[in-house]
Design an enzyme around this catalytic site. Structure first.
Site, PDB file in Angstrom:
ATOM      1  CE  LYS A 174      -8.497   0.842   0.188  1.00 28.11           C
ATOM      2  NZ  LYS A 174      -9.797   0.703  -0.419  1.00 28.11           N
ATOM      3  CB  THR A 175     -13.040   2.980   2.915  1.00 31.50           C
ATOM      4  OG1 THR A 175     -12.274   1.715   2.699  1.00 31.50           O
ATOM      5  CG2 THR A 175     -14.430   2.610   2.334  1.00 31.50           C
ATOM      6  CD  GLN A 185      -2.144  -2.537   1.723  1.00 29.99           C
ATOM      7  OE1 GLN A 185      -3.002  -3.205   2.115  1.00 29.99           O
ATOM      8  NE2 GLN A 185      -2.382  -1.235   2.071  1.00 29.99           N
ATOM      9  CG  ASP A 238     -11.287   0.712  -3.594  1.00 31.35           C
ATOM     10  OD1 ASP A 238     -10.343   1.104  -3.182  1.00 31.35           O
ATOM     11  OD2 ASP A 238     -12.125   0.152  -2.928  1.00 31.35           O
ATOM     12  NE  ARG A 296      -3.543  -6.446   6.424  1.00 31.05           N
ATOM     13  CZ  ARG A 296      -4.016  -4.946   5.949  1.00 31.05           C
ATOM     14  NH1 ARG A 296      -5.308  -4.832   6.112  1.00 31.05           N
ATOM     15  NH2 ARG A 296      -3.086  -4.431   5.396  1.00 31.05           N
TER      16      ARG A 296
END
Length: 754
Positions: free
Chosen positions: A39-40, A265, A231, A621
């Site tokens: 994503k980033t 999320q 974001d 995670r």
């Protein structure tokens, strides 16, 4: 290679769908980014690409939720486009809107150099209002009032509209706070007169600025910010979304807004975030182009498939299928334990095993829990095993203020000469004993080489100060009398009630106050567990359950609380705090009904869906090792509670798990269905579970050798012998592994079966 090929070489680092999301620069765009999907990279490369195709960087507004994320974004963009990246308007909602308000606040009647009130300032103003209105702070807790004002502002509810909102007014009357709307109005006017905005105002006033000044201010910023990127869009609240819609003129289909997020999320509704924003985005922007980043680069196949299986139980979601090409050999482990104490031990054992067998470093391991109060038992076992750890984003259990305050009262009870404990609690809860009086008391004690407590009868003070000290001495004396007669738990419970700390925490209705109260209760539960642990350790001759003995044990355990600068640590944190992080090995603990999912979610389908999303975040995670644990029983609020395994365990596809426990369907909403093909636990024998309602312990004097007995934790057993100290050796047939246990009959709770 041409210059243009070099300039756009970063596009080659992207997979096909990522590249499309980056290159689609115009019009509304929604990027649904699954966990570990890059994503980033997509967000930062998209901004870099906009600059490379000719968009001036100052015309790009990129909104994030943390300053750290904004800074990292700029640094990544700079690596691609150079110093121009620093001219991008990238930052948090609050920081960027504060920057705009510094220029435009006069349109709203504020000075452009307005003050920004932090949480303490806000509470101070609220306390002034409460004092002026002569309202009881026990009813109108400043923390609870601040929380309600914040919630109102986040939902665009002004004091005037609050007063006409029958739902809010009815709720306030029910909570004995009928004047909440008046407090809100007075608070707003005080801030306005002081030329001050609180953190919520930075959003509310930004909306008002755009909404009330459409021709001048709104058009100015719509023209300046040609491209808006957001974001973690699933974490936005109602007000943040309304500001975005003002900035981009959402009625114009050509508006250039790009949101990046994942509905699966969305876990911050308690902060005001609403999943509706991302679910309804396609309705608000019908021409939106949607890109789904479904490839997970982080986790192995078993973890990814488990996540897909779990989230499929949520009804309202944007459908996607996360996949990975990382096969991995390790299936998900499920560990069932008798008690939460054993859960702590088993987790520590498994960490040692992973370090020895797979060479994992401490930094590659994390323990995630639903509530911060759960950390205590895991901290204690990690210390015992000499495994370095750190609480992420918070304090170690015994370093939390409310724990240190209660422990200080206990320390002073055991040892009135404890000067540090005295100084901590002499005016907490507040009893009107000022700093000057305390300083003179300390000086007198030092001059006469005695403890502060000993100096109280001797020192000269005002009548009021003397009365306060005399009452305090009497309070501690009562605690000492109780400690001489009662065990550690009975004494601690008595202290917690009489000292006033628990009542003080109960009056604070804020989220922080509730968490502190939960921690205080967890401390008392831990003390009760210590007292009721009737099993003797090997080599132990007698069990001392007094408060002094408990404090001695805790002092030895908490010696590791001091930060020795060790960075090679296992990480402990709440699931909420873990969002955005990743570890090679993850332990998700406390997977029981009423704990995870939380008991507060079971009657509301939307809240239960959020609990499931929270579990989804927890397991994703993990990169390689995922261990899920739960306990049959744990102390909660002074009671031993027997728990069913979390429904989420049942929802994991069985082919991805080494072992899983069938869960009986319940009548309440959302109960899991029994899935076929479940594999049984590999334990040789199931752990016993005793029906609490039918359990009636007998007098220890009636327990004899040869008797069949029932124990709350260990089930059915036979008394093999009783020695001269009244320590019984009992064979428990239902407990795996070590089936003989030494138990002190003085503390044992045994029911005779024959």
């Amino acid at each position: 290679m041409s210059n243009s090929d070099i300039a756009f070489s970063y596009l080659n680092e992207l997979n096909e769908i990522q590249r499309k999301a980056v290159e689609t620069t115009d019009g509304p765009v929604m990027v649904i980014a699954g966990p570990g999907s890059g994503k980033t990279r997509v967000l930062t490369y998209r901004i870099a690409h906009l600059i490379n195709v000719g968009v001036p960087p100052w015309q790009i507004l990129a909104l994030t939720f943390t300053n750290k994320a904004a800074q990292e974004m700029k640094e990544r963009i700079e690596k691609v486009v150079g110093p121009k990246a620093q001219k991008v308007w990238a930052g948090t909602f609050h920081s960027l809107f504060a920057r705009i308000l510094r220029v435009e606040a006069h349109h709203l009647g504020y000075p452009n150099d307005f003050t920004i009130y932090d949480t303490d300032d806000t509470k101070s103003v609220i306390k002034e209002v409460l004092k002026q209105m002569s309202l009881d702070t026990k009813v109108y807790s400043p923390g609870a009032v601040r929380s309600k004002i914040s919630s109102a502002k986040s939902n665009l509810i002004t004091p005037k509209s609050y007063a006409t909102n029958e739902k809010l007014m009815s709720y306030d009357r029910m909570n004995r706070m009928p004047l909440m709307h008046v407090i809100y109005d007075k608070y707003v006017k005080k801030c306005m007169r002081a030329g001050a905005m609180d953190f919520d105002d930075l959003l509310l006033q930004m909306f008002r600025l755009l909404y009330l000044n459409p021709e001048h201010v709104k058009k100015k910023y719509q023209h300046q910010f040609q491209y808006l990127l957001v974001d973690e869009f699933q974490d936005t609240n109602f007000l943040q979304y309304e500001i975005m819609r003002q900035l981009v003129n959402y009625e114009d289909s050509a508006c250039n807004i790009c949101i990046v997020g994942d509905d699966a999320q969305s876990i911050y509704s308690f902060r005001g975030a609403t999943i509706e924003n991302i679910l309804q985005f396609e309705s608000d922007f019908p021409d939106v182009q949607t890109f789904k980043l479904e490839r997970n680069y982080r986790s192995t196949q078993h973890i990814v498939e488990a996540a897909n299986g779990i989230i499929s139980y949520n009804q309202r979601q944007i459908k996607k299928k996360i996949w990975t090409d990382r096969l991995g050999e390790n299936k998900i482990k499920v560990i069932k334990t008798i008690t939460d104490t054993e859960e702590g031990k088993r987790v520590a054992d498994t960490i040692i095993e992973q370090k020895n067998r797979y060479g994992l470093e401490n930094t590659e391991i994390a323990i995630l829990y639903r509530t911060n109060a759960q950390s205590r038992v895991f901290e204690e076992y990690l210390r015992r095993y000499n495994i370095a750890y750190r609480i992420y984003g918070g304090l170690s259990f015994y370093q939390r203020k409310e724990i240190k305050d209660l422990m200080a009262y206990m320390r002073l009870t055991v040892n009135p000469k404890d000067n540090e404990a005295f100084k901590r609690v002499i005016n907490y809860p507040k009893r009107g004993f000022g700093n000057k009086s305390l300083e003179s008391l300390i000086t007198f004690a030092e001059d006469n080489d005695i403890s502060i407590f000993e100096s109280i009868p001797m020192v000269e003070m005002s009548k009021r100060a003397k009365t306060i000290l005399t009452d305090f001495m009497r309070l501690i004396a009562n605690f000492r009398i109780k400690a001489e007669k009662a065990n550690a738990y009975e004494t601690a419970l008595y202290i917690s009630k009489k000292c006033g700390i628990v009542d003080l925490l109960k009056r604070d209705g804020s989220m922080e106050g509730m968490a502190r109260l939960e921690n205080a209760n967890a401390l008392l539960d831990g003390i009760q567990e210590y007292v009721e642990d009737d099993e003797l350790e090997p080599g132990e001759e007698i069990a001392d359950k007094s408060l002094p003995k408990y404090l001695q044990n805790i002092a030895l355990i908490t010696d590791m609380d001091e930060d020795k600068g060790n960075t090679e640590v296992v990480t402990l944190m709440s699931v909420h705090a873990a969002k955005g992080l990743e570890f090679k090995s993850i332990f998700v603990v406390g997977l029981e009904e009423n704990l995870f999912p939380s008991f507060m979610s079971l009657s509301d389908p939307n809240q239960l869906d959020e609990e499931r999303r929270l579990f989804y975040v927890a397991i994703t995670r993990a990169a390689e090792f995922l261990t899920l644990t739960y306990a049959n029983s744990r102390y909660q609020y002074g009671q031993m509670r027997f728990n069913d395994p979390s429904r989420f365990l049942e929802e994991i596809p069985p082919e991805n798990v080494d072992s899983i426990v069938p869960i009986k369907a319940k009548a309440e909403f959302g109960a899991p269905k029994i899935l076929s093909g479940l594999k049984p636990l590999k334990a040789a024998k199931p752990m016993p579970k005793v029906n609490v309602a039918n359990f009636i312990p007998n007098d220890p004097k009636d327990i004899k050798e040869g008797m069949k007995v029932l124990h709350m934790k260990f089930g059915t057993g036979e008394i093999l012998s009783i020695d001269e100290r009244n320590v019984a050796t009992i064979h428990f047939s239902e407990v795996p592994d070590n089936t003989q246990k030494r138990i002190m009959l003085q503390y044992a709770k045994l029911q005779i079966l024959n």
